[in-house]
Scaffold this motif. Structure first.
Motif, short mmCIF file in Angstrom:
data_model
loop_
_atom_site.label_atom_id
_atom_site.label_comp_id
_atom_site.label_asym_id
_atom_site.label_seq_id
_atom_site.Cartn_x
_atom_site.Cartn_y
_atom_site.Cartn_z
N ILE A 61 41.94 -31.14 -64.67
CA ILE A 61 41.94 -30.19 -65.78
C ILE A 61 40.51 -29.92 -66.23
O ILE A 61 40.11 -28.78 -66.46
CB ILE A 61 42.80 -30.74 -66.94
CG1 ILE A 61 44.27 -30.74 -66.53
CG2 ILE A 61 42.62 -29.90 -68.19
CD1 ILE A 61 45.19 -31.50 -67.47
N ALA A 62 39.74 -30.98 -66.31
CA ALA A 62 38.34 -30.82 -66.72
C ALA A 62 37.59 -29.93 -65.74
O ALA A 62 36.67 -29.20 -66.12
CB ALA A 62 37.67 -32.18 -66.82
N THR A 109 48.96 -20.81 -80.25
CA THR A 109 49.93 -20.44 -79.23
C THR A 109 50.23 -18.94 -79.30
O THR A 109 50.28 -18.25 -78.27
CB THR A 109 51.24 -21.24 -79.42
OG1 THR A 109 50.91 -22.61 -79.50
CG2 THR A 109 52.19 -21.02 -78.26
N ALA A 110 50.42 -18.47 -80.51
CA ALA A 110 50.70 -17.04 -80.68
C ALA A 110 49.54 -16.22 -80.13
O ALA A 110 49.74 -15.20 -79.45
CB ALA A 110 50.93 -16.74 -82.15
N GLU A 111 48.32 -16.66 -80.39
CA GLU A 111 47.15 -15.93 -79.90
C GLU A 111 47.12 -15.87 -78.38
O GLU A 111 46.94 -14.82 -77.78
CB GLU A 111 45.86 -16.59 -80.41
CG GLU A 111 45.56 -16.29 -81.87
CD GLU A 111 44.47 -17.21 -82.41
OE1 GLU A 111 44.33 -17.28 -83.64
OE2 GLU A 111 43.79 -17.88 -81.58
N LEU A 112 47.30 -17.06 -77.78
CA LEU A 112 47.29 -17.14 -76.32
C LEU A 112 48.38 -16.25 -75.74
O LEU A 112 48.16 -15.51 -74.76
CB LEU A 112 47.54 -18.58 -75.87
CG LEU A 112 46.36 -19.51 -75.83
CD1 LEU A 112 46.84 -20.92 -75.56
CD2 LEU A 112 45.37 -19.08 -74.75
N SER A 113 49.54 -16.34 -76.35
CA SER A 113 50.69 -15.59 -75.86
C SER A 113 50.37 -14.10 -75.85
O SER A 113 50.72 -13.38 -74.93
CB SER A 113 51.87 -15.94 -76.75
OG SER A 113 52.72 -14.87 -76.92
N LYS A 114 49.66 -13.67 -76.89
CA LYS A 114 49.31 -12.27 -76.97
C LYS A 114 48.24 -11.92 -75.94
O LYS A 114 48.35 -10.94 -75.20
CB LYS A 114 48.79 -11.97 -78.38
CG LYS A 114 49.08 -10.58 -78.80
CD LYS A 114 49.19 -10.49 -80.31
CE LYS A 114 48.70 -9.12 -80.74
NZ LYS A 114 48.05 -9.15 -82.04
N ALA A 127 46.07 -22.82 -72.04
CA ALA A 127 45.52 -23.44 -73.24
C ALA A 127 44.48 -24.49 -72.88
O ALA A 127 43.60 -24.81 -73.68
CB ALA A 127 46.64 -24.07 -74.06
N ARG A 128 44.61 -25.02 -71.69
CA ARG A 128 43.64 -26.01 -71.25
C ARG A 128 42.43 -25.38 -70.61
O ARG A 128 41.60 -26.06 -70.01
CB ARG A 128 44.31 -26.98 -70.27
CG ARG A 128 45.19 -27.95 -71.01
CD ARG A 128 46.16 -28.66 -70.13
NE ARG A 128 46.84 -29.69 -70.92
CZ ARG A 128 47.74 -29.43 -71.86
NH1 ARG A 128 48.07 -28.19 -72.13
NH2 ARG A 128 48.29 -30.41 -72.54
N GLY A 129 42.37 -24.07 -70.67
CA GLY A 129 41.19 -23.37 -70.17
C GLY A 129 41.09 -23.37 -68.66
O GLY A 129 39.99 -23.34 -68.11
N ALA A 130 42.26 -23.38 -67.98
CA ALA A 130 42.20 -23.41 -66.53
C ALA A 130 41.66 -22.10 -65.98
O ALA A 130 41.96 -21.03 -66.50
CB ALA A 130 43.59 -23.67 -65.97
#
Ligand SMILES: Nc1ncnc2c1ncn2[C@@H]1O[C@H](COP(=O)(O)OP(=O)(O)OP(=O)(O)O)[C@@H](O)[C@H]1O
Ligand SMILES: Nc1ncnc2c1ncn2[C@@H]1O[C@H](COP(=O)(O)OP(=O)(O)OP(=O)(O)O)[C@@H](O)[C@H]1O
Ligand SMILES: [Mg+2]
Ligand SMILES: [Mg+2]
Lengths: 512, 347, 331, 311
Positions: free
Chosen positions: A77-78, A121-126, A156-159
């Motif tokens: 993930i890192a 979460t809402a932000e990411l979802s958008k 969310a983990r910035g992948a």
């Protein structure tokens, strides 16, 4: 082209078994890279190595041009890698937001800040066009949405590099197409996608490059555009496989299974079947299409006596079997290939012969006066292993020592060799590779030709198109419509599967 | 074959390891471990009487262990064998002293009473387990307390013999379970236990019904799918387990004590459960684990007399052995099977 | 009426609080393992060594608080062995739990003999208990003050732990991880949450509270140690854990029900009911609660039948509007 | 010749057993006899083998046996090993091969009941007492031996102060002091201010509860005044230490213990007595003390017959 990932000579062994052998894989940055291969070819294993879940015995992993060691998923993930697993790993009792941030909670004063997590979460979802309600409990959501959550988790983990292991197996064609849209959006933003699938059309449609694994080795990595579907198949199995509709036989007999206005509930006691009616005649394959979770499994369970119906009637050869127990229904002549073969279809810790015995342990000659006839059992097991081409060391091998396709063959061998007039077949080739698929399809056709009435449930349209005489589409526990097997319009089925009745669709609902 | 040898070898090592730890504990209470172990051996096997004494201790552990095996095989946990044993013991005694009947008949009826009492005592937990999936571990453990209090109540308030003993009157000789030798109380109970062990083993490995029960224990969903009536079979398995638990009580009452008293046979139910667990639910294996526990118990009786160590040391050693063997079983499983840790018996 | 007054009075409430406290402490400890997906039947033994070493520690140091520390340390040791075998070696948790209970029983008696030369009970030897806390101005609150004041500190701790644990599970990371590991270990694993570590931590937290429960039994509730003094309280806690599923609030309710039936049953004896029957009351209450709670699903079956019958009468031949059907199937 | 004695019981950890151990330890020290204690535990199946192990070698001149659950095994052993002398403590059986050391706990308990009832009758005249006009009894398990204490206690109370109510309860166990304490609190809550414990370690909880509640309790078997000083009003002593010591001494002195003989320790012989605890004794009014003395004399003279449950 810069490489997002470069695997160099990866070898992974499980004991003496080599799951990945000297695999070299280069994934270009900003591309969708498909990986295909038969069951057990080592796709998942390779991805697990890349995600730090497994440690390679040999070889190196380079990410964005740097050599990395990935002792655990956290390191992966890192390094910017995210993985959406074949089986979702969501916690049902937690909300969407809690699931998305599980493992990287947002905290204030040492305590988890639920409000902030919901907001993020809402932000990411958008931002990524993955619509979800962050406050809902995951246990109540559909599979399609669960997958969105899995992807959100990764994001969310910035992948920057996203691995999806068979993501479309559980989706409708429309949902799959939406997913591909999303994936294209990712690469447009410079991210890299690795995508495993058994559906070659999808691979052709969405991927930029494709790698083929066979027996743990990477046999080819090419731009997708250079290949045709049959090239891919040939690379995968090393021979040609046909994809055409299989021949039908004309002779259809009397109605064997007749279902009328059937209602039932699922495990959560929500309505799962809402007035289902249809009939299946001898020598006929009736397909049930639909996105997983629309009542198909419950239908098979009700018909096989594993789940009570709350209303309606089921008749077998004119006899009412509504409310009969699984045992009575078996005795009346219904065979059942369950959808979740590992859970329901076999005892993984038991031998092949003990698995073949199930359901007929009380019948002569399998047992006499209550004593199991061991020599007969052994004899039959050996015969069935041969007939169904079950690849195992011997009749005493445990089921779990076999690959998925071979486990499925045990179930088929048991259910197809009984005296059943009617076969309920749920997802016969789910997760089974193309070679085994062909064999299984052949076996189903043979059963049909022997005059059995077959109800075939599958989420794979191509399978239904290939085998079924008629296709019923289920949605929300009802049958949305019927489509004759010889003039299938994928678009039409797709709309029915999504719960929309197309205007052109003329068939009445639920009629047999 | 070599697999089995490996397994035995491993078990042996685990037991040695536990004995080593036990020796340390013995040293802390100021005794010589060698003397303790020699005394234990002597107490368990030093003479025909003592061997008989060991077998006498083995009998109830074995029968309780078989009761446990039956439930384990069906994927169920009857921890209430203790309670069934007390109920079985009491009602067998009751038949034994309340009626005066011809010998064989009286014995048979008293045994039947024990079996029925054991079944009756597990019936409610079994019903709720079968019907509503009520956790049987807890319901049967709680039922133990009730059974022990209830049988004491019956003994003291209704059937107490005169004098200072908290016990029922003795049973008639016609209800005695005959002894095997003149020099020991060892009785036919042992034979019953051995026959049961073999019978239950054959039942599970050779019969269709036994197969159905085993599959229900291994994978209930598979069994259900195969047409096995899980609810009914769950109920029956628990009832059968309770019946054997009750029988254990009957054997103790009719073969050994010939009466029922407070503190009738405490702990045998638990010993049986553990013997069965160590044998991985195999009734034949349970013969050996029960014998092992029986020898420890019987050896410890001499220990108290011949050394300054007390019986609690044996309890400690026994616990250490269970721990060592339970760890060892799973280490082996881990080595041979990638799905180690998959629990065979779930709650 | 007079009988009722003799049974139901403030002293019954106070007694309920006292009898509830030790079970509550140990059950809250078990909540950690239950939530983490471990069936811990070894609570009884952890409590027992907790009580024993609390007494030994107090005698050795003269301070009951250091005694509590010793008791907790001993229970933690047992919890560590439990975790080692169950989590690392994946041994069967029922076997290990039962064996540790046996070990605790044997070890406390052996040590008691070795140290004091006798078995049975330990008191005297300079043993002092934890002080009872008298809340200031308690007189101003009347009966309410009577109920609230005068317990040893661990009683208050037990009840205060309930909200603390609710907060812990809902708002802290460790609490969340414990729940996740119990409910869906593969999810935890995939996110790099170490299942092993979380299970160790929960086992140890469980040992901590079980040790406190034992210490309370020996230094708060009484001021002595007796062989087997946990007397089945650990098993009771396990029963409560099963039907509460480890939720702190439900644990509290279960323990109160239990404490109440215990306190009440002790009072019933004076009405002339045989002690054997009266003593069985708490176990019967637990059994009935267990059965009743699993019987709950029953009304739903009835509802379902009624509903489907209603449907049969009204919608029989109608085709359902698919859109409406979907909406209705979503909760 | 060296004298070896053994004692076998499941109760060495509890009051009366402790007294026996004390007597034997004293004999070991003062008389130089060899002493062996065998703890039977609580499994009936074990008892016979334990007797066998003990008696088989013939090395023990006398074996003290305590606990009614051993009676069956004892009678068999007495028949099988005629050369070993068995002394059954706390009761008398039919067998003529056994020697009996009988303790009239019912008589001692009678006095305890009389004291408690008379004090309860005085009520709030006395520091720490209320006007509940009730006394309590906490037994271990509801078994005949414990009931023997109870009937004596009850008879004593009824004789000395007929209006005082007796609330008798059992803990169901000898090893749960918490339960003992809770039971006592319940009895106090129902009006008793003095509670007599006959419950082994459970009873320690009774005594501790009396201190916690600021009320009174009565000890049993041995001197328990120190468990809760100022709150244990009296202790009903069964001087088993003395009895056992005397029997061993007889043996060392070359006297033979006659099979079938009954050595009774009762109020008359002083083997059973009610000890008023120092510190509380001065709170007891003189008339109560006088009445106690009178009752004691009546019991000793046989004028008062105390009921028993173990015959
Ligand atoms: N933990 C393990 N232990 C032993 N063998 C394993 C393990 N994991 C995978 N294998 C074996 O390695 C081989 C490759 O498995 P893998 O899951 O990678 O296949 P796959 O290509 O993903 O197949 P599918 O298409 O069915 O998902 C299989 O034969 C499998 O049985
Ligand atoms: N990946 C993980 N696997 C297992 N347990 C974890 C993991 N991450 C955290 N934990 C556990 O969760 C608990 C909380 O961890 P966290 O790092 O949030 O502590 P904290 O609240 O920040 O405290 P501190 O200030 O001491 O770091 C710790 O007890 C730790 O053991
Ligand atoms: Mg895979
Ligand atoms: Mg931190």
């Amino acid at each position: 082209m810069p490489l997002a990932i470069e695997l160099k000579s990866i070898t992974k062994r499980f004991g003496a078994f080599v799951a990945n052998e000297d695999v070299n894989l280069a994934v270009e940055s900003g591309k969708i890279h498909a990986i295909i291969g038969e069951n057990g070819a080592g796709k998942t294993t390779l991805m697990n190595v890349l995600f730090g879940l497994l440690q390679p015995d040999e070889g190196e992993i380079w990410i964005d041009g740097e050599k990395k060691s990935l002792p655990n998923p956290a390191a992966a993930i890192a390094a910017g890698i995210g993985m959406v697993h074949q089986h979702f790993k969501l916690v049902p009792s937690l909300t969407v937001a809690e699931n998305v941030f599980l493992g990287m909670e947002i905290r204030k004063g040492g305590l988890i800040d639920h409000a902030a997590q919901i907001k993020r979460t809402a932000e990411l979802s958008k931002q990524f066009g993955l619509q979800v309600d962050p406050t809902e409990r995951v246990g109540l959501l559909s599979v399609g949405i669960e997958q969105r959550i899995e992807i959100l988790k990764v994001l969310a983990r910035g992948a920057r590099i996203i691995i999806l292991d068979e993501p479309t197996a559980v989706l409708t064609p429309q949902e799959s197409r939406e997913l591909f849209q999303t994936l294209r959006g990712f690469v447009a933003q410079g991210m890299t996608v690795i995508f495993i699938s058994h559906h070659l059309e999808e691979v052709m449609e969405v991927s930029d490059n494709v790698s083929v694994l066979r027996l743990g080795k990477n046999v080819a990595t090419r731009p997708t555009a250079e290949l045709t579907k049959s090239d891919l198949v040939q690379l995968m199995v090393g021979r040609l496989v046909s994809f055409d509709r299989l021949p039908r036989v004309a002779s259809v007999g009397k109605t064997v299974l007749e279902v009328e206005d059937l209602w039932a509930r699922d495990d959560r006691r929500l309505p799962a079947l809402r007035g289902v009616s249809f009939g299946v005649r001898a020598g006929e394959i009736v397909g049930i299409a639909g996105v997983a979770g629309n009542g198909q499994t419950e239908l098979a369970e009700v018909l096989s006596g594993l789940r009570p119906s709350s209303h309606g009637s089921i008749q077998l050869n004119g006899r009412t079997i509504t409310g009969a127990s699984a045992r009575e229904i078996r005795a009346a002549g219904v065979g059942h290939v369950p959808g979740d073969r590992l859970v329901r279809g076999v005892d993984r810790n038991a031998s092949i012969s003990m698995n073949l015995l199930m359901g007929r342990q009380d019948q002569s000659p399998w047992s006499k006066h209550g004593i199991i006839n061991r020599s007969y059992l052994l004899e039959q097991t050996q015969a069935l292993i041969k007939r169904f081409d079950i690849r195992a060391r011997g009749p005493e091998s445990t089921a779990k020592s076999l690959s998925g396709g071979n486990i499925q063959k045990i179930v088929l061998a048991r259910e197809f060799t009984g005296s059943a007039d009617c076969l309920l077949i749920d997802q016969p080739t789910r997760g089974v590779d193309i070679g085994a698929q062909e064999a299984i399809h052949g076996e189903i056709m043979r059963q049909r030709d022997a005059g059995k009435a077959i109800l075939l449930i599958s989420v794979q349209l191509d399978e239904l198109i290939r085998l079924a005489d008629r296709i019923l589409v289920m949605f929300g526990g009802t049958i949305m419509g019927e489509i004759p097997g010889d003039r299938v319009d994928e678009e039409e089925i797709g709309m029915l599967m999504a719960g929309v009745v197309p205007e052109t669709h003329s068939n009445t609902v639920g009629a047999a | 074959m070599s697999d089995r040898f490996d397994s035995l070898f491993g078990q042996g090592l685990a037991i040695l390891f536990a004995l080593g730890l036990g020796a340390l504990v013995i040293l802390t209470v100021d005794e010589s471990p060698v003397r303790v172990f020699v005394t234990l051996l002597n107490g368990a096997f030093g003479s025909p009487e003592r061997i008989a004494g060991t077998l006498l201790q083995t009998t109830p552990i074995l029968i309780c262990g078989i009761a446990a095996c039956i439930s384990f095989r069906g994927g169920l946990f009857n921890i209430g064998i203790e309670g069934q044993l007390f109920m079985g013991g009491f009602w067998a005694t009751w038949v034994g002293f309340s009626f005066n009947l011809p010998p064989a008949l009286h014995l048979l009826l008293a045994m039947a009473a024990a079996v029925i009492a054991g079944m009756a005592w597990i019936a409610i937990p079994a019903f709720f387990r079968a019907r509503y999936k009520t956790n049987e571990v807890v319901s049967t453990i709680l039922a133990n307390y009730v059974a022990i209090l209830f049988t004491s109540y019956l003994t003291i308030n209704w059937f107490k013999r005169s004098g200072g003993q908290s016990e029922t009157p003795p049973i008639f000789e016609s209800a005695y379970l005959p002894e095997l030798f003149s020099f020991s109380r060892l009785n036919w109970g042992l034979i019953i236990g051995l026959v049961l062990a073999v019978g239950v083993y054959l039942f599970f490995t050779r019969t269709a019904r036994g197969y159905a029960v085993s599959e229900m224990g291994a994978n209930p969903k598979f069994a259900e799918y195969g047409g096995i009536d899980i609810k009914k079979q769950t109920f029956l398995v628990l009832i059968a387990s309770g019946a054997v638990g009750g029988l254990a009580g009957g054997v103790e009452a009719l073969g050994v004590h010939h009466r029922f008293m407070e503190g009738f046979a405490p702990g045998f139910g638990f010993d049986g459960v553990i013997a069965a667990l160590l044998a991985n639910g195999n009734p034949i294996g349970t013969i050996f684990t029960a014998l092992f526990f029986g020898a420890l118990r019987s050896g410890s009786l001499l220990l108290e007399v011949d050394t300054t160590a007390s019986r609690e040391i044996i309890t400690v050693i026994q616990a250490l052995i269970i721990l060592a063997v339970s760890a060892q079983i799973t280490i082996r499983r881990k080595a041979s099977d990638s799905t180690a840790g998959e629990r065979r018996w779930k709650f | 009426m007079e009988i009722l007054e003799r049974l139901l009075n403030i002293s019954l409430v106070v007694a309920t609080i006292r009898t509830t406290a030790p079970i509550l402490l140990v059950a809250l400890g078990g909540s950690f393992t239950t939530k983490a997906g471990i069936f811990n039947i070894g609570l009884e033994g952890q409590m027992l060594v907790g009580a024993f070493f609390a007494v030994i520690g107090t005698i050795a140091t003269g301070s009951p608080w250091l005694g509590v520390l010793c008791g907790v340390a001993a229970a933690l040791t047992l919890a560590l062995i439990f975790a080692l075998l169950v989590v690392s070696f994946k041994a069967n948790e029922v076997v290990v739990g039962l064996a540790l209970n046996i070990l605790a029983g044997g070890l406390t008696v052996s040590l008691m003999k070795a140290i004091f030369g006798t078995r049975g009970s330990i008191f005297g030897h300079g043993l002092v208990g934890l002080p009872a806390l008298r809340l200031p101005n308690v007189k101003d609150f009347g009966w309410f003050g009577q109920i609230l004041s005068g317990y040893t500190p661990l009683v208050y701790a037990a009840f205060l732990l309930v909200p603390v644990l609710i907060l812990f599970y809902n708002r802290t990371r460790l609490g969340l991880y414990i729940r996740v590991v119990g409910e869906k270990p593969e999810a935890a694993e995939a996110l790099g949450i170490s299942i092993t570590r979380i299970r160790y931590v929960s086992s140890l937290l469980c040992g901590l509270l079980a040790g406190l429960a034992g210490a309370h039994l020996a230094l708060g509730y009484t001021t002595m140690f007796t062989e087997n003094m946990s007397s089945g309280r650990g098993f009771m806690a396990v029963a409560i854990l099963i039907f509460s599923n480890g939720d702190p609030l439900k644990i509290l309710l279960g323990c109160l029900l239990f404490g109440f039936s215990d306190a009440l049953s002790l009072r019933l004896q004076t009405l002339g009911i045989s002690s054997y029957l009266v003593l069985a009351v708490p176990y019967l209450v637990a059994l009935i609660a267990l059965f009743a709670l699993s019987y709950r699903s029953r009304p739903r079956v009835i509802q379902e039948t009624l509903a489907s019958m209603g449907r049969a009468l009204s919608v029989k031949s109608n085709t359902i509007q698919p859109a409406a059907a979907t909406d209705a199937s979503k909760p | 010749k060296d004298v070896s004695v053994a004692a076998i019981s499941g109760y060495f950890s509890q009051g009366f057993g402790v007294a026996i151990v004390e007597g034997l330890k004293k004999a070991e020290k003062d008389l130089g006899v060899k002493v062996k204690l065998v703890d039977t535990g609580n499994r009936a199946l074990d008892y016979e083998e334990q007797f066998n192990n003990l008696a088989k070698g013939g090395e023990y001149d006398v074996v003290f046996v305590m606990g009614w659950e051993l009676v069956d095994a004892l009678q068999k052993a007495a028949a099988a090993y005629p050369n070993t002398k068995f002394v059954f403590i706390d009761g008398v059986l039919d067998s003529k091969q056994i020697i009996y050391a009988n303790f009239a706990q019912n008589q001692g308990s009678f006095l305890a009941g009389a004291l408690a009832a008379m004090m309860a009758e005085k009520g709030s005249e006395i520091d720490g007492l209320g006007d509940g006009k009730a006394i309590g009894f906490v037994g271990g398990r509801d078994i005949p031996v414990i009931r023997d204490f109870m009937v004596g206690y009850e008879q004593g109370a009824k004789t000395a102060a007929p209006d005082v109510r007796l609330d008798a309860v059992f803990a169901g166990t000898f090893d749960d002091p918490a339960k003992g304490s809770e039971l006592t609190m319940a009895l106090y809550g129902q009006g008793s201010d003095i509670v007599y414990n006959v419950a082994g370690p459970t009873g320690e909880g009774v005594l501790q509860a009396s201190a916690a509640a600021g009320k009174y309790s009565i000890g049993v078997d041995v001197n328990q005044c120190d468990v809760a000083p100022g709150h244990v009003m009296a202790s009903m002593l069964k001087n088993a230490n003395v009895a056992v010591y005397d029997l061993v001494k007889d043996l060392v002195d070359g006297k033979t213990l006659e099979p079938g003989s009954v050595h009774t320790a009762d109020v008359k012989s002083g083997g059973v007595e009610l000890l008023l605890c120092p510190g509380v004794a001065d709170k007891i009014p003189a008339d109560v003390k006088e009445k106690l003395e009178a009752l004691k004399a009546d019991i000793a003279s046989g004028k008062i017959k105390v009921a028993t449950t173990t015959q």
